[in-house]
Design an enzyme around this catalytic site. Structure first.
Site, PDB file in Angstrom:
ATOM      1  N   ASP A 250      52.296  25.570  38.380  1.00  0.00           N
ATOM      2  CA  ASP A 250      50.976  25.509  38.993  1.00  0.00           C
ATOM      3  C   ASP A 250      50.783  26.852  39.710  1.00  0.00           C
ATOM      4  OD1 ASP A 250      48.514  24.841  39.950  1.00  0.00           O
ATOM      5  OD2 ASP A 250      49.103  22.895  40.746  1.00  0.00           O
TER       6      ASP A 250
HETATM    7  C1  BGC Z   1      45.602  23.368  40.557  1.00  0.00           C
HETATM    8  C2  BGC Z   1      45.803  23.270  39.060  1.00  0.00           C
HETATM    9  C3  BGC Z   1      44.975  24.321  38.366  1.00  0.00           C
HETATM   10  C4  BGC Z   1      45.365  25.682  38.891  1.00  0.00           C
HETATM   11  C5  BGC Z   1      44.600  26.818  38.257  1.00  0.00           C
HETATM   12  C6  BGC Z   1      45.771  24.773  41.085  1.00  0.00           C
HETATM   13  O1  BGC Z   1      45.261  24.853  42.376  1.00  0.00           O
HETATM   14  O2  BGC Z   1      46.494  22.503  41.214  1.00  0.00           O
HETATM   15  O3  BGC Z   1      45.443  21.985  38.624  1.00  0.00           O
HETATM   16  O4  BGC Z   1      45.148  24.229  36.980  1.00  0.00           O
HETATM   17  O5  BGC Z   1      45.103  25.723  40.287  1.00  0.00           O
HETATM   18  O6  BGC Z   1      43.279  26.823  38.679  1.00  0.00           O
END
Ligand code: BGC
Length: 772
Positions: A250
């Site tokens: 993530d």
């Molecule tokens: C989220 C993810 C997301 C990533 C990219 C993170 O804050 O938890 O679900 O894919 O950001 O935007």
């Protein structure tokens, strides 16, 4: 050596075919340490690194999950900056409620097509974390409180996305069930709930849909960061489940890049401006990191790039924006749940005058905030759609100001309420749109209560007083309390329905579409009734999953608690009859057959739900668990035999002594119905169990030895003898004596000199269970 990459370099490098066909390991073998270190961390916010000399292009990965969020300019992971227009399909909270894997696959395919047209290699979704508490700020991004629903729906969306030559990404792996303290908190969860509730959906989706990628979560699990956990990312994911794709972090989840590499985290995102590369290079040079671990991760990045390249070469499907909007409308109509419909107040008669009340009718809430926020191609509002559907007078009153909006333009809360009540009193029927303000639910924080804003509840009271023929339409991402459930005749739970939610709502209100959504999560009467109430969101960096396996309906059923609306519930404008249940036990599955008949006057979908229980189980269990479901389309009057299968493995629980799944033999109750509390048919079947023989140790108890197939008879005999020779005193029979002694560790029995159960006897028992 490496160049900053853009996805446009995909396939335009000097030797595309050589690279495309090469073994990833061979590609990596020709790379320098520096090039490998470049490959395993993002080059930009959304792209991987290109290594031109090796013909490796960059690929773009981007959000997800209910549409495409591709940013052209400034980048962020919280949905703050603009992205290209894309169809905003119903978020998972809604799409899941259709309980329809074919529909979810079609939605996934549409998202995949849009991603493909934009040169995106991987869509960061679906999200399938379990709704542990109704307060979770990202509830709208997840499917259900149940792992079967989560896993099946996620698998379907994955299949759809990948059918268009674009990768999907299961997220967030794992036990990521709250936003509070999300980048640090440790989800402290026992082995059984971890396997049975929080990992099971991932396991299922991986086995059935083979996602190209899995995203590691921000949180820790039992103290270990999910992005740096070899047990999670390698032992469970790859060795036990056979996952052969790539693990991506993530955004900003990685604390220690070297530790993450060792654990099996292949691609860190986003760029760290070169810091991670330096750490990796130094660790290899200093002998701190085995270069083979880096090679494995780099090879998986290469393999993903190859998959994306190959996908980009398959024939593209034209993106038809209108058709996608129509699909978003169909999906939204299938997703809304008709909670209540007294006296068949719905569907509305087009010739009845209607008072449309509530700002959400004009300014819809259709998605949540954060990284999943899509820039829609268009947005339908319910007011326009109702006006188009009605042949009578439609009067609108905003009823309440949207949060942050100045009250002055349209009046004070009081005058807005009075205006709405007046409109309701003058109409044949009132339709009131209530919901949570957008700022109340978002990625990044959790809610603190389940309540709708007080001014909305006051408004509803005034409207119902003016016109009892009132229908409530709800818009929100996480469950809300419904204190008016007894007083209004009809409630349509609209969740967040995506960009076509407004027109779909009118379709449902006027009966052009027949409601068929079912609750994928229980609506409790009170927050205090909910399973994680006392342990959410934790403190000092820890959240204890004290409710164990009793999540969602498993909890409410086990505790026999009343709920506002149960899991699986949802009404229709027609009626369905369930008959002729037949269950057969096969070696590898339960086979369930039942006849479903649409006995009403309208075509519709019934969601057939199969629940299985194991009364008297040796482990703590919910009275019943959903084990199969299907959405069946039936025309008015039509009857269909429906077949469902429950793989034997799905009956298993996680045996923490053996660290594996075990099917407990014995009588199982198979119940089929229209909700978890509307079970229409039930039968009992005998299921043979798995052989379980845990070798005894000196720590094992006499009870363990009694339960063991090889030593049980010997223990019974010995206790019998002891009781007869006066070992039970005047009080205990052999049975009573056994009860008294069953928790005694074998290793400490030696002191019972009179019992005959001496050290030698104990050693004999232990040896017996270890022989084979
Ligand atoms: C989220 C993810 C997301 C990533 C990219 C993170 O804050 O938890 O679900 O894919 O950001 O935007």
């Amino acid at each position: 050596m490496t160049t900053p990459a853009t996805p446009s370099s995909l396939g335009t490098d000097s030797s595309p075919d050589l690279f495309a066909e090469a073994e990833p390991r061979d590609v990596v073998a020709r790379l320098s340490l520096e090039q490998k270190a470049e490959l395993v961390t993002g080059a930009t916010f959304w792209t991987t690194a290109a290594v031109e000399e090796a013909g490796i292009p960059a690929i773009m990965v981007t959000d997800g999950p209910h549409g495409l969020r591709k940013q052209g300019g400034a980048a962020d992971h919280l949905g703050l900056e603009q992205s290209v227009p894309a169809t905003c399909f119903p978020p998972a909270v809604a799409l899941g409620s259709a309980f329809d894997t074919d529909l979810a696959e079609r939605v996934g395919a549409a998202i995949g097509a849009e991603a493909r047209a934009e040169g995106v290699g991987v869509v960061l979704g679906p999200g399938l974390n379990i709704k542990r508490s109704p307060l979770c700020g990202r509830s709208f991004e997840y499917f259900s409180e149940d792992p079967l629903v989560s896993g099946e729906l996620a698998a379907a969306v994955t299949r759809g996305i990948q059918s268009r030559g674009v990768g999907a990404c299961l997220k967030h792996f794992a036990a990521n069930n709250q936003e509070h303290d999300r980048m640090r908190v440790s989800s402290d969860v026992d082995a059984r709930p971890l396997r049975e509730i929080y990992l099971r959906g991932f396991e299922r989706a991986i086995a059935s849909a083979r996602p190209w990628t899995v995203m590691s979560a921000y949180n820790k699990i039992n103290g270990v960061s999910a992005s740096e956990d070899p047990w999670l990312l390698t032992e469970v994911l790859r060795d036990q489940w056979g996952f052969d794709g790539l693990v991506i972090s993530d955004w900003f989840a990685v604390g220690d890049r070297v530790e993450a590499l060792r654990a099996g985290l292949d691609l860190e995102m986003p760029t760290t401006g070169g810091a991670s590369q330096e750490q990796v290079i130094a660790a290899v040079q200093e002998g701190d990191l085995d270069e083979a671990a880096l090679d494995r991760c780099a090879a998986r990045v290469v393999e993903l790039v190859q998959k994306v390249q190959a996908g980009a070469r398959t024939p593209a499907v034209d993106v038809d924006v209108q058709a996608h909007h129509a699909l978003a409308r169909e999906a939204a109509a299938r997703s809304a749940v008709l909670l209540k419909n007294d006296d068949e107040i719905l569907p509305l008669d087009a010739s009845a005058s209607v008072a449309v009340i509530g700002e959400f009718a004009r300014t819809p809430r259709y998605q949540g905030a954060g990284s999943s926020q899509i820039n829609p191609t268009r947005v339908d509002d319910a007011l326009t759609a109702i006006t188009a559907a009605s042949r009578a007078e439609v009067r609108f009153a905003p009823g309440f100001p949207l949060e942050g909006a100045e009250e002055t333009a349209s009046g004070t809360a009081e005058s807005l309420r009075a205006e709405a009540a007046e409109a309701a009193g003058a109409a044949d029927v009132a339709v009131v749109f209530l919901g949570l303000p957008a700022a109340d639910e978002s990625e990044g924080f959790d809610r603190e209560h389940l309540d709708l804003p007080a001014e909305q509840l006051n408004l509803l009271e005034a409207v119902v007083e003016a016109n009892p023929r009132t229908v409530v339409v709800l818009s929100h991402g996480g469950v809300v309390a419904l204190p008016f459930a007894q007083t209004v005749p009809a409630i349509l739970e609209g969740w967040l329905l995506g960009q076509a939610g407004g027109s779909a709502t009118a379709d449902l209100l006027y009966g052009t579409a027949n409601p068929s959504g079912r609750l994928t999560e229980t609506i409790p009467l009170r927050l205090a009734d909910s399973p994680a109430y006392l342990d959410f969101p934790g403190e000092h960096g820890h959240v204890r999953y004290g409710e164990g396996v009793f999540v969602g309906y498993r909890w409410y059923d086990a505790r026999d608690l009343d709920v506002a609306f149960p899991f699986g519930h949802g009404l229709s404008y027609t009626r369905f009859e369930h008959t002729d249940l037949d269950v057969s036990v096969e070696a590898d599955e339960l086979r369930i057959r039942t006849t479903i008949t649409n006995t009403g006057e309208r075509d519709g979908h019934e969601v057939v739900q199969v629940y299985v229980g194991r009364p008297g189980s040796a482990v703590a269990r919910a009275p019943r668990e959903l084990k199969a479901f299907t959405a069946v389309a039936l025309q008015a009057g039509e009857s269909q035999i429906v077949e469902l299968r429950v793989p034997r493995q799905d009956l298993a629980h996680w045996d923490r002594r053996l660290d594996r799944w075990v099917v407990e033999g014995g009588e199982h109750v198979v119940a089929v119905g229209a909700s978890s509390r509307d079970l229409r048919q039930e039968t009992r079947v005998e299921v043979p169990g798995d052989e379980v023989a845990v070798p005894l140790t000196r720590e094992s108890t006499l009870g363990d030895a009694l339960a063991h197939p090889l030593t049980g008879p010997l223990v019974r005999e010995a206790v019998q003898e002891a009781a007869q020779s006066g070992g039970g005193g005047d009080v205990f029979s052999a049975e009573g004596l056994m009860r008294m002694l069953e928790s005694f560790p074998l290793g400490r029995l030696g002191g019972f000199s009179t019992s005959g159960m001496d050290q030698e006897w104990v050693d004999g028992l232990i040896a017996r269970t270890r022989r084979g």
